[in-house]
Scaffold this active site. Structure first.
Site, PDB file in Angstrom:
ATOM      1  N   ASP A 164      66.232  85.831 -28.706  1.00 33.68           N
ATOM      2  CA  ASP A 164      67.554  85.307 -28.377  1.00 33.68           C
ATOM      3  C   ASP A 164      68.558  85.574 -29.507  1.00 33.68           C
ATOM      4  OD1 ASP A 164      69.362  83.934 -26.736  1.00 33.68           O
ATOM      5  OD2 ASP A 164      67.879  82.415 -26.208  1.00 33.68           O
ATOM      6  N   ASP A 222      74.079  83.284 -19.533  1.00 36.95           N
ATOM      7  CA  ASP A 222      72.998  82.705 -18.723  1.00 36.95           C
ATOM      8  C   ASP A 222      73.387  82.553 -17.251  1.00 36.95           C
ATOM      9  OD1 ASP A 222      71.825  82.540 -21.161  1.00 36.95           O
ATOM     10  OD2 ASP A 222      71.513  80.367 -21.137  1.00 36.95           O
TER      11      ASP A 222
HETATM   12  C1  GLA Z   1      69.785  81.066 -24.345  1.00 36.73           C
HETATM   13  C2  GLA Z   1      69.223  82.154 -23.471  1.00 36.73           C
HETATM   14  C3  GLA Z   1      68.521  81.534 -22.278  1.00 36.73           C
HETATM   15  C4  GLA Z   1      67.431  80.575 -22.765  1.00 36.73           C
HETATM   16  C5  GLA Z   1      68.011  79.543 -23.704  1.00 36.73           C
HETATM   17  C6  GLA Z   1      66.948  78.701 -24.359  1.00 36.73           C
HETATM   18  O1  GLA Z   1      70.828  80.371 -23.676  1.00 36.73           O
HETATM   19  O2  GLA Z   1      70.215  83.044 -23.042  1.00 36.73           O
HETATM   20  O3  GLA Z   1      67.982  82.526 -21.446  1.00 36.73           O
HETATM   21  O4  GLA Z   1      66.435  81.312 -23.420  1.00 36.73           O
HETATM   22  O5  GLA Z   1      68.776  80.158 -24.736  1.00 36.73           O
HETATM   23  O6  GLA Z   1      67.459  77.775 -25.282  1.00 36.73           O
END
Ligand code: GLA
Length: 556
Positions: A164, A222
């Site tokens: 990430d 997301d």
């Molecule tokens: C970010 C990523 C998500 C998920 C969250 C977890 O937002 O883009 O896909 O992995 O972190 O905290």
């Protein structure tokens, strides 16, 4: 007076300038070349269903791994069982190692990886290219700990890393992600590397450098479990097709199919679009308890085959107007996968043409609806009434490009049934002779003139016993008790050839089982004008010719 430069010092000077120039510029990163993810990764990730809640624990992950097997998801191609954020404790141990949260994972991560591997699956983990991961509880990230963390994961048997972008301290993204790429490579373990940078920084954007660094990269923020979020991820991805290919994929985020925020039709659209985009198919719902409709969506092998097509092309837009969008994806066997998308809330006709998707020169084209499974032919127009917030998805192939081919399913059948429950056949099915002597298939075809014609009979015999049949032409037996030997299994097709006398106009070829086992499964008869001597039956290879290969890819 200045001394004139001779040729040699001039060359030396040029080399020195060149070396200085090269050294001053950052070196381009070496290519990833880890040989992984030749098709988009398929599997599961818990985030879209559990988030950081207590549901995310050892029993949950083991239950998912079990359901992969029991629900046929593994057989459908789903392989990776991946953990997302919140698997670790907020602090590293005294040696600086990451520690699994003992409340969630009482036996540790290696135990879980072993369990997943025991189901014939692969195991993935999560971290962030920052000082902490994304969750506000503040779990440790990998920045500055790349090799130590990669070594630990490799020792646990990790096969996939999602890395990430949170808490990245404004360090250049390519530098951070390349550091982990190199650390993973040094472990010697094959680990799929998923960059989760969201397309945030740049230029250069992650899709411009991602192929040298990771196997896939998030192109969006997301996803949420609703139509507009899903569709907006698609449109961010629309123009990035050129960057996708075997080993390096655009990632518009994980699937929401089955999480309840969209209708089943919207989820079918979501799944179709992900396949069309050659996106990773990471299930994000609790498959231990999803509906049979959700499982059927996730297990649509025709749609999965589009995603997993060996050519590795990402589909792109052919036309878009007023929320009606046509996507086209070129497939390895020359077929096209077409998605007709209706973004409006009421049904509308969405259409394109064979020429617009790059198919020309055939008198007709075959359309297979990958959700209803219906097939039809068209001379060129490709269209359908598409429900609001829905898709129609077709696989388009050259239809009756071969006028000499006569499908068994379209012939006269005596005591046999049309089936399509094996792979690799031509047309829409084949005829099962139903295990009785006397069952037959009779083909009718037109010959332009009297003479001889070369016949090729496509068949499969998945038994260990020769299946024999009389082959008659226009009522006269040409080959009595002709041999149709075993082809190893029912998915493997062979061709039996012979030459037959014909008269001008309509002719019939009947294949009649002479033994109690009945006919082999009969697929087609090709009747091609020729002058070969009559009756020299031979059995050719079990793999079939180019036509069969084309079909076998299509129907897989
Ligand atoms: C970010 C990523 C998500 C998920 C969250 C977890 O937002 O883009 O896909 O992995 O972190 O905290």
């Amino acid at each position: 007076m200045r001394k004139p430069l001779t040729a040699l010092p001039a060359l030396t000077l040029a080399l020195a300038v060149l070396a200085a120039t090269v050294l001053a510029r950052p070196q381009p990163a070496a290519a990833l070349e880890n040989g992984l993810a030749r098709t988009p990764p398929m599997g599961f990730n818990n985030w879209n269903t559990t988030g950081c809640t207590a549901t995310f624990n050892e029993a949950f992950v083991m239950g998912v791994a079990d359901k992969f097997v029991s629900a046929g998801l593994k057989d459908a191609g789903y392989t990776y069982v991946n953990l997302d954020d919140c698997w670790a404790l907020p602090s590293r141990d005294g040696n600086g190692n990451l520690v699994a949260d003992p409340a969630r994972f009482p036996h540790g991560i290696k135990y879980l990886a072993d369990y997943v591997h025991g189901n014939g699956l692969k195991f993935g983990i999560y971290s962030s290219a920052g000082t902490k991961t994304c969750n506000t509880k503040g779990f440790p990230g990998g920045l500055g700990h790349e090799q130590q963390d990669a070594d630990l994961w490799a020792s646990w048997g990790v096969d996939y890393l999602k890395y990430d972008n949170c808490n990245n301290q404004n360090v250049d993204a390519r530098t951070r992600y390349s550091a982990m790429r190199d650390a993973l490579a040094r472990t010697g373990r094959p680990i799929v590397y998923s960059i989760c940078e969201w397309g945030r920084t740049g230029p250069p954007k992650v899709w411009e450098w991602g192929a040298d660094v990771g196997n896939l990269w998030r192109t969006t923020g997301d996803i949420s479990d609703n139509w507009s979020s899903m569709i907006s991820r698609v449109h961010t991805n629309d123009d990035l097709a050129q960057f996708a290919g075997p080993g390096h994929w655009n990632d518009p985020d994980m699937l929401e199919v089955g999480n309840g925020g969209m209708t089943d039709a919207e989820y079918r659209a979501h799944f179709s679009l992900w396949a069309e985009m050659a996106a990773p198919l990471l299930i994000g719902s609790d498959i231990r308890s999803v509906s049979s409709t959700t499982l059927a969506t996730l297990k649509n092998t025709d749609v999965i085959a589009v995603d997993q097509d060996a050519l590795g092309r990402q589909g792109s837009i052919v036309s878009a107007s007023g929320g009606l969008v046509v996507y086209n994806k070129v497939l390895a066997n020359g077929d096209r996968a077409v998605v007709l998308l209706n973004e409006n809330t009421t049904a509308a006709t969405v259409s394109t043409t064979a020429a617009a998707i790059g198919l020309t020169g055939s008198p007709s084209y075959r359309l297979k609806d990958l959700w209803s499974k219906a097939t039809r032919t068209t001379t060129g127009s490709i269209g359908a009434s598409v429900p609001g917030h829905g898709v129609v998805m077709y696989r388009v192939s050259r239809g009756d490009a071969d006028p000499n081919r006569h499908e068994a399913e379209a012939a006269a059948i005596g005591q046999g049934v049309v089936e399509s429950n094996h792979a690799g056949f031509s047309g829409t099915g084949f005829v099962n002779g139903d295990n009785v002597a006397g069952s037959y298939v009779e083909f009718t075809f037109a010959a332009p003139a009297a003479g001889s014609v070369n016949l090729s009979i496509g068949y499969a015999n998945g038994t260990a016993i020769d299946r024999r049949a009389d082959i008659s032409v226009n009522g006269t037996t040409l080959a009595a008790g002709a041999s149709f030997p075993p082809t190893a299994n029912w998915d493997t097709w062979a061709v039996r050839t012979l030459s037959a006398p014909v008269h001008a106009g309509a002719n019939t070829v009947r294949i009649t089982a002479t033994t109690a086992g009945g006919n082999p499964n009969l697929d087609y008869l090709d009747a091609v004008g020729g002058s070969a001597p009559v009756d020299h039956p031979t059995v050719t290879t079990a793999d079939g010719g180019p036509d069969l290969d084309r079909q076998s890819v299509e129907d897989r």
